[in-house]
Scaffold this active site. Structure first.
Site, short mmCIF file in Angstrom:
data_model
loop_
_atom_site.label_atom_id
_atom_site.label_comp_id
_atom_site.label_asym_id
_atom_site.label_seq_id
_atom_site.Cartn_x
_atom_site.Cartn_y
_atom_site.Cartn_z
N ASP A 85 -12.62 -9.17 4.43
CA ASP A 85 -13.88 -9.14 3.68
C ASP A 85 -14.40 -10.57 3.51
O ASP A 85 -15.60 -10.82 3.64
CB ASP A 85 -13.71 -8.47 2.31
CG ASP A 85 -13.94 -6.97 2.34
OD1 ASP A 85 -14.35 -6.41 1.32
OD2 ASP A 85 -13.70 -6.37 3.41
N ASP A 95 -3.00 -18.45 0.15
CA ASP A 95 -3.99 -19.15 -0.69
C ASP A 95 -4.65 -20.26 0.10
O ASP A 95 -5.88 -20.40 0.12
CB ASP A 95 -3.36 -19.66 -1.98
CG ASP A 95 -1.99 -20.31 -1.79
OD1 ASP A 95 -1.43 -20.21 -0.67
OD2 ASP A 95 -1.49 -20.90 -2.74
N LYS A 129 3.08 -15.42 2.26
CA LYS A 129 3.30 -16.15 1.00
C LYS A 129 4.80 -16.41 0.90
O LYS A 129 5.47 -16.05 -0.09
CB LYS A 129 2.76 -15.32 -0.17
CG LYS A 129 2.69 -16.07 -1.51
CD LYS A 129 1.73 -17.26 -1.51
CE LYS A 129 1.71 -17.92 -2.90
NZ LYS A 129 0.96 -19.21 -2.89
N ASP A 187 -6.55 -7.17 4.24
CA ASP A 187 -7.69 -6.50 3.60
C ASP A 187 -8.60 -7.52 2.95
O ASP A 187 -9.83 -7.51 3.11
CB ASP A 187 -7.16 -5.51 2.54
CG ASP A 187 -8.28 -4.88 1.74
OD1 ASP A 187 -8.25 -4.96 0.50
OD2 ASP A 187 -9.21 -4.33 2.38
N TYR A 237 0.83 -1.22 0.00
CA TYR A 237 0.00 0.00 0.00
C TYR A 237 0.86 1.26 0.00
O TYR A 237 0.45 2.30 -0.49
CB TYR A 237 -0.88 0.02 1.25
CG TYR A 237 -2.14 -0.79 1.16
CD1 TYR A 237 -2.11 -2.16 0.93
CD2 TYR A 237 -3.38 -0.19 1.31
CE1 TYR A 237 -3.27 -2.90 0.86
CE2 TYR A 237 -4.55 -0.92 1.25
CZ TYR A 237 -4.48 -2.28 1.02
OH TYR A 237 -5.64 -3.00 0.94
C1 LIG Z 1 -10.49 1.63 0.69
C2 LIG Z 1 -9.21 0.78 0.85
C3 LIG Z 1 -8.00 1.69 0.76
C4 LIG Z 1 -9.23 0.10 2.21
C5 LIG Z 1 -8.04 -0.85 2.35
O1 LIG Z 1 -7.72 -1.55 1.38
O2 LIG Z 1 -7.49 -0.88 3.47
C6 LIG Z 1 -10.47 -0.76 2.47
O3 LIG Z 1 -10.58 -1.84 1.59
C7 LIG Z 1 -10.48 -1.25 3.90
O4 LIG Z 1 -10.56 -2.47 4.10
O5 LIG Z 1 -10.42 -0.37 4.79
MG LIG Z 2 -11.01 -3.67 2.49
#
Ligand SMILES: CC(C)[C@H](C(=O)O)[C@@H](O)C(=O)O
Ligand SMILES: [Mg+2]
Ligand SMILES: NC(=O)c1ccc[n+]([C@@H]2O[C@H](COP(=O)([O-])OP(=O)(O)OC[C@H]3O[C@@H](n4cnc5c(N)ncnc54)[C@H](O)[C@@H]3O)[C@@H](O)[C@H]2O)c1
Length: 372
Positions: A249, A221, A189, A245, A142
């Site tokens: 999710d 993975d 990884k 990240d 990042y």
């Molecule tokens: C919007 C993006 C920069 C951010 C990240 O990747 O950290 C988001 O996906 C999160 O999880 O906060």
């Molecule tokens: Mg995110």
């Protein structure tokens, strides 16, 4: 306790869900006799529209003079669909994390008993899910050097980590594991990446200082697959920025909706609390976004400042809303309740059943609290 809380509602559904979190914090303030001083500021696409900058100086200054930041979400399709845009809302969030030194992003994943049926996975797979992801948040790909060739036909992003960056979040993760079920899984990884092999060397060395914590390692993975196969195997997951990240999710699916997952981002001095979801542009203004991730992020804020009884009161009120079916359509497509109904219900039951006035995105931060 007196707390100065900077409110950064941001874009899309951010203001709607943040308003409900503030309403709940005001219910805590009134019920438990605290003083929360809120002040709002712009960030993301809203800030770009106002100033051209996704993180205006005034916003950063407010965060630095506050005790904590409650963040909504940033992001707007007009930037998502324009890869040539030099200014992007996401830059504001990343700069905020870096400037405040928020290197440790804590993303708990658990399944609420009443929502086990909402998971796309079978009950016996999800019912014991209770893990927390410690995601490194201010290093890696990042924040590494980005290049784009003059003719625009090649580009690169450098993933750089230092031993110190790895060590400081590893110690936090091991300490968390000591106070949980004493298992820490490093996800990397290392079979491909040099940076991951540094993670593995540093974390394996640090593990010697925590003999009561069992360390295991997974390639990312395989970890992504294990999260679905057997999420109950995990206690604390430690991983780098990008992997954290993505896995968080994915983890949100286990519990039934990303609209339920909170996060805390902490560093040496500052702290920020935000849902893991984004601005969900399609839902903006429709009163359908789930505010619970933002409300539970506010509970993590209370916990961070040692207000455990208050944090529990919020969590119990959230549990009650789920048990009584006061949920947004992501949890029950037939639901007739909106974002504000859910927030109002939770706030009311924090305030011990008294009818408590809610907020909406127009009057956020104009409640009874002092505005700095
Ligand atoms: C919007 C993006 C920069 C951010 C990240 O990747 O950290 C988001 O996906 C999160 O999880 O906060
Ligand atoms: Mg995110
Ligand atoms: N921390 C942040 O501010 C953050 C995090 C992720 C994405 N984003 C940004 O948000 C924008 C949209 O990104 P995206 O669509 O990939 O991710 P998103 O998290 O905004 O939405 C993805 C999907 O998750 C569900 N969802 C998200 N929030 C929800 C809520 N509160 N209640 C119910 N369902 C919810 C919806 O189905 C939605 O389509 C982009 O500009 C992206 O950069 C910001």
């Amino acid at each position: 306790m007196k707390l100065k809380i900077a409110l950064l509602p941001g874009d899309g559904i951010g203001p709607e869900v943040t308003a409900q979190a503030v309403s709940c914090l005001q219910a805590v303030e009134e019920t438990f006799g605290h003083e929360f001083i809120f002040a709002s500021a712009s960030v993301g696409a809203v800030a770009i529209a106002e100033t051209g900058d996704p993180l205006p100086e005034d916003t950063l200054a407010l965060c630095k003079r506050s005790d904590a930041v409650l963040f909504g979400a940033i992001g707007d399709p007009k930037f998502d669909n324009n890869p040539d845009s030099k200014v992007r809302p996401e830059q504001g969030l990343l700069k905020l994390r870096k400037e405040l030194g928020l290197f440790s992003n804590i993303r708990p994943v658990k399944v609420f008993p009443t929502l086990i049926g909402n998971s796309p996975l079978r009950r016996e797979i999800v019912e014991h899910t209770d893990f927390v992801i410690y995601r490194e948040l201010t290093g890696g790909i990042y924040f590494g050097e980005k290049t784009l060739s003059p003719d625009g036909t090649s580009a690169s992003d450098l993933c750089l980590y230092t031993e110190d960056e790895i060590s400081r979040i590893a110690h936090l993760a091991f300490k968390a594991a000591k106070n949980r079920r004493k298992k820490l899984t490093l996800v990397d990884k290392a079979n491909v990446l040099e940076s991951s092999r540094l993670w593995r060397r540093v974390v394996t060395k640090i593990a010697e200082s925590y003999p009561e914590v069992a360390l295991n390692t997974l390639f990312v993975d395989n970890a992504a697959m294990q999260l679905i196969l057997n999420p109950g195997q995990f206690d604390v997951i430690l991983t780098e920025n990008m992997f954290g990240d993505i896995l968080s999710d994915e983890g949100s699916v286990i519990g039934g909706s990303i609209g339920l997952l909170p996060s805390a981002s902490v560093g040496e001095r500052y702290s920020m609390f935000e849902p893991i979801h984004g601005s969900y542009p399609q839902a903006t203004g429709k009163n359908i976004a789930n505010p619970l991730a933002s409300i539970l992020s506010a509970a993590m804020l209370l916990e961070h400042f040692g207000l455990r009884e208050e944090a529990d009161a919020v969590s119990k009120a959230v549990d009650r809303s789920l048990r009584e079916g006061i949920v947004t359509p992501d949890l029950d497509p037939k639901s007739k309740y909106g974002t504000d109904d859910v927030g109002h219900f939770v706030a009311t039951h924090i305030a011990d059943g008294e009818d408590y006035r809610g907020l909406n995105k127009e009057n956020i931060g104009l409640g009874k609290s002092t505005i700095i």
